[in-house]
Scaffold this active site. Structure first.
Site, PDB file in Angstrom:
ATOM      1  N   TRP A   1      -9.646   8.571  -1.819  1.00  0.00           N
ATOM      2  CA  TRP A   1     -10.012   7.841  -0.554  1.00  0.00           C
ATOM      3  C   TRP A   1     -11.432   7.000  -0.786  1.00  0.00           C
ATOM      4  O   TRP A   1     -11.802   6.149  -0.112  1.00  0.00           O
ATOM      5  CB  TRP A   1     -10.172   8.729   0.591  1.00  0.00           C
ATOM      6  CG  TRP A   1      -8.759   8.880   1.243  1.00  0.00           C
ATOM      7  CD1 TRP A   1      -8.209  10.122   1.183  1.00  0.00           C
ATOM      8  CD2 TRP A   1      -7.863   7.963   1.852  1.00  0.00           C
ATOM      9  NE1 TRP A   1      -6.982  10.033   1.806  1.00  0.00           N
ATOM     10  CE2 TRP A   1      -6.723   8.728   2.041  1.00  0.00           C
ATOM     11  CE3 TRP A   1      -7.940   6.674   2.090  1.00  0.00           C
ATOM     12  CZ2 TRP A   1      -5.518   7.939   2.581  1.00  0.00           C
ATOM     13  CZ3 TRP A   1      -6.927   6.009   2.669  1.00  0.00           C
ATOM     14  CH2 TRP A   1      -5.609   6.566   2.825  1.00  0.00           C
TER      15      TRP A   1
ATOM     16  N   GLU B   1      -6.522  18.864   4.785  1.00  0.00           N
ATOM     17  CA  GLU B   1      -5.273  18.105   5.164  1.00  0.00           C
ATOM     18  C   GLU B   1      -4.204  18.592   3.990  1.00  0.00           C
ATOM     19  O   GLU B   1      -4.439  19.262   2.977  1.00  0.00           O
ATOM     20  CB  GLU B   1      -5.660  16.301   4.653  1.00  0.00           C
ATOM     21  CG  GLU B   1      -6.532  15.894   5.437  1.00  0.00           C
ATOM     22  CD  GLU B   1      -6.828  14.269   5.036  1.00  0.00           C
ATOM     23  OE1 GLU B   1      -7.068  13.243   6.157  1.00  0.00           O
ATOM     24  OE2 GLU B   1      -6.937  13.941   3.948  1.00  0.00           O
TER      25      GLU B   1
ATOM     26  N   TRP C   1       0.876  -1.255   0.152  1.00  0.00           N
ATOM     27  CA  TRP C   1      -0.002  -0.008   0.153  1.00  0.00           C
ATOM     28  C   TRP C   1       0.595   1.442  -0.173  1.00  0.00           C
ATOM     29  O   TRP C   1       1.879   1.368   0.779  1.00  0.00           O
ATOM     30  CB  TRP C   1      -0.875   0.000   1.191  1.00  0.00           C
ATOM     31  CG  TRP C   1      -1.696   1.324   1.436  1.00  0.00           C
ATOM     32  CD1 TRP C   1      -1.337   2.408   2.264  1.00  0.00           C
ATOM     33  CD2 TRP C   1      -2.691   1.988   1.070  1.00  0.00           C
ATOM     34  NE1 TRP C   1      -2.115   3.459   2.081  1.00  0.00           N
ATOM     35  CE2 TRP C   1      -2.969   3.086   1.347  1.00  0.00           C
ATOM     36  CE3 TRP C   1      -3.738   1.266   0.126  1.00  0.00           C
ATOM     37  CZ2 TRP C   1      -4.136   3.776   1.185  1.00  0.00           C
ATOM     38  CZ3 TRP C   1      -4.867   1.758  -0.358  1.00  0.00           C
ATOM     39  CH2 TRP C   1      -5.078   3.245   0.080  1.00  0.00           C
TER      40      TRP C   1
ATOM     41  N   SER D   1       1.846  12.035   7.156  1.00  0.00           N
ATOM     42  CA  SER D   1       2.493  12.787   6.193  1.00  0.00           C
ATOM     43  C   SER D   1       3.205  14.188   6.721  1.00  0.00           C
ATOM     44  O   SER D   1       2.991  14.605   7.702  1.00  0.00           O
ATOM     45  CB  SER D   1       1.190  13.232   5.497  1.00  0.00           C
ATOM     46  OG  SER D   1       0.863  12.156   4.362  1.00  0.00           O
TER      47      SER D   1
ATOM     48  N   ASP E   1      -0.264   9.238   0.176  1.00  0.00           N
ATOM     49  CA  ASP E   1       0.541  10.450  -0.037  1.00  0.00           C
ATOM     50  C   ASP E   1       1.952  10.644  -0.572  1.00  0.00           C
ATOM     51  O   ASP E   1       2.707   9.949   0.721  1.00  0.00           O
ATOM     52  CB  ASP E   1       0.068  11.493   1.196  1.00  0.00           C
ATOM     53  CG  ASP E   1      -1.005  11.570   1.894  1.00  0.00           C
ATOM     54  OD1 ASP E   1      -2.071  10.707   1.232  1.00  0.00           O
ATOM     55  OD2 ASP E   1      -1.324  12.059   2.636  1.00  0.00           O
TER      56      ASP E   1
HETATM   57  C1  FRU Z   1      -4.017  12.373   3.437  1.00  0.00           C
HETATM   58  C2  FRU Z   1      -3.878  11.644   4.850  1.00  0.00           C
HETATM   59  C3  FRU Z   1      -3.150  12.823   5.898  1.00  0.00           C
HETATM   60  C4  FRU Z   1      -2.637  11.820   6.659  1.00  0.00           C
HETATM   61  C5  FRU Z   1      -2.107  10.337   5.936  1.00  0.00           C
HETATM   62  C6  FRU Z   1      -2.412   9.078   6.765  1.00  0.00           C
HETATM   63  O1  FRU Z   1      -4.392  11.391   2.542  1.00  0.00           O
HETATM   64  O2  FRU Z   1      -5.064  11.326   5.478  1.00  0.00           O
HETATM   65  O3  FRU Z   1      -3.972  13.798   6.279  1.00  0.00           O
HETATM   66  O4  FRU Z   1      -1.120  12.222   7.062  1.00  0.00           O
HETATM   67  O5  FRU Z   1      -3.274  10.408   4.870  1.00  0.00           O
HETATM   68  O6  FRU Z   1      -1.823   8.056   5.827  1.00  0.00           O
END
Ligand code: FRU
Length: 500
Positions: free
Chosen positions: A304, A222, A40, A100, A43
């Site tokens: 997502w 985010e 998997w 991230s 980001d």
């Molecule tokens: C965005 C997110 C970020 C987070 C990460 C977790 O896609 O939700 O906000 O840090 O993915 O994997």
């Protein structure tokens, strides 16, 4: 015995070119968009250029092809096109998963880890605290590398920013603010952005908030980014805010604001909500650090809504092509533009060009393209006076339609008959995007890989990125216009694989 060994070695050597091409045999494997070999990814994180190498870190779960305890995976490239996967950079620890964040080159040794240290600034996400619903499970931490990203040491004083009681408190993007000789952190704090500043990356001061009453709020904010771009002699500050859900075509997407930043406060001049990409598959897009005058963006090519279900194996997710950002005024509004980086040209192989071709009904280009992989770049300029479409298809009748709807003044990508669709109910859809340019001609660039299409219209004023999963490669191509249209110019190039 000796003879047998020599024979085996010879067979291996002869078979090498075929073994190298094995990635073509993996169904849906992108050939010039970064994918991890297995498991998997989400980001892109900590993208930074250092001593001739582009570093890409990314949200990675090495034990399964669904989201899980997050690590930072690592890949390197000399051109942002062909990537080499490296060992995992950051592992979860007692403070939690590694969410991230960004990376900077500490040229002045402000943190004291060493001159030119690579410093990663990331979110620690504590799953135990999350279970306890304290709302304090996310905090910001740092780690450094003194060998160009090969090995990492987490700072003993982590976290460097504790959680003040905000449940979504993450994704720090840090840059150097030269006028005040300090670091600025742009952090997503639930429904807004909070800016912090620091002299040493360890001790941080809260400066201001932005956005609670601005832009799209259909989901959590985010992965932000903040950077200046020079435009007509002026410095314009760009604030990127990714949002999930709440995108223009549902699910995850990136919006942006244009304005000013004085080291403390960001003020926006944008009157409307603007989107980096109107397709459904460019999320968490942020820019590389340390690339001088060039501003280069790359995103996660998924959403997502279905990222955990897409039918790829043994990996899940790819990144978009790297894109160079610019600014352009249309009427009274200023927009961000993005176009594929010129480095992509290294993949051009055979092709053809056409000039001033009339299309009435359908122009089938399949015989001319001589392409059975479906990997290509198409640059064409169309008249804007009527509807037209460009159709990618295969023998099975799977198709992806990229088009312009004159009455609505919209571009679209229709993947509703693109092949494998059953893994999520919303996947089979047509996505639309506004046209901003008022020019009488429409320049378009299309970049097609095994399982994606990226549309850059009007030199990057409108961008759409969509993934799809055809039963067989999209080896057929045609241009269509019911009422008739002139293709001003057309340039087609078969692209080769960049998989090493
Ligand atoms: C965005 C997110 C970020 C987070 C990460 C977790 O896609 O939700 O906000 O840090 O993915 O994997």
């Amino acid at each position: 015995m000796k003879k047998i060994i020599i024979c085996l070695l010879l067979i291996c050597a002869l078979a090498r070119p075929f073994l190298m091409a094995q990635d073509f045999q993996e169904k849906y494997r992108p050939q010039f968009h970064f994918t991890p070999k297995a498991n998997w990814m989400n980001d892109p994180n900590g993208m930074v250029y250092l001593n001739g190498t582009y570093h890409l870190f990314y949200q990675y779960y090495p034990n399964d092809k669904i989201w899980g305890p997050m690590h930072w995976g690592h890949a390197t490239s000399s051109d942002m096109i062909s990537w080499k996967e490296q060992p995992i950079a950051l592992y979860p620890d007692s403070l939690g998963y590694i969410f991230s964040g960004s990376a900077v080159v500490d040229k002045n040794n402000t943190a004291g880890f060493g001159k030119d240290a690579l410093i990663a600034i990331f979110t620690h996400h504590d799953p135990v605290l999350e279970q306890q619903k304290t709302g304090k499970h996310e905090s910001q931490s740092i780690a450094y590398s003194l060998d160009e990203g090969k090995s990492w040491t987490k700072y003993k004083g982590n976290p460097v920013i504790k959680n003040p009681g905000i449940s979504d408190f993450r994704d720090p993007k840090v840059r150097w603010f030269e006028p005040q000789k300090k670091w600025v952190m742009t952090l997503a704090t639930k429904d807004r952005i909070t800016f912090y500043s620091s002299a040493d990356l360890k001790s941080w001061m809260r400066e201001s908030d932005f956005g609670v009453n601005e832009g799209g709020h259909g989901g959590v904010w985010e992965c932000p980014d903040l950077f200046p771009i020079k435009h007509e002699g002026k410095e314009i500050w760009v604030l990127i805010v990714n949002i999930n859900p709440g995108g223009p075509n549902k699910g995850s997407a990136g919006q942006y604001f244009l304005g000013n930043f004085d080291g403390k406060t960001f003020t926006s001049n944008s009157k409307e909500t603007k989107w980096l990409d109107y397709g459904t598959d460019n999320y968490a897009a942020v820019t590389f650090a340390n690339t001088g005058d060039r501003t280069i963006l790359m995103g996660w090519m998924s959403n997502w809504q279905y990222a955990n279900q897409v039918p790829t194996d043994p990996w899940r997710s790819a990144n978009t092509i790297a894109r160079q950002l610019g600014l352009k005024t249309v009427g009274k509004e200023l927009y961000l533009t993005s176009v594929p980086v010129q480095e992509l040209d290294v993949l051009n192989t055979t092709g053809f060009s056409l000039k001033k071709v009339k299309v009435k009904g359908q122009l089938d280009l399949t015989d001319k393209t001589k392409n059975n992989t479906g990997l290509f770049r198409l640059d064409l300029t169309m008249e804007s006076r009527t509807d037209f479409s460009i159709v990618l298809s295969n023998q099975q009748g799977n198709e992806v339609i990229v088009g312009y709807d004159k009455a609505a003044n919209q571009f679209y990508i229709d993947r509703s008959k693109s092949g494998n669709l059953g893994f999520e109910k919303g996947f089979a859809a047509k996505h639309v995007a506004p046209r901003f340019s008022q020019a009488s001609n429409i320049p378009l660039t299309l970049i097609a890989d095994a399982a994606s299409i990226e549309l850059f219209a009007d030199n990057g004023l409108t961008v759409m990125t969509d993934i799809f999963f055809p039963e067989n490669p999209m080896s057929k191509l045609s241009v269509k216009s019911v009422s008739g249209i002139t293709v001003d110019s057309l340039k087609y190039a078969v692209l080769k694989s960049a998989v090493k």
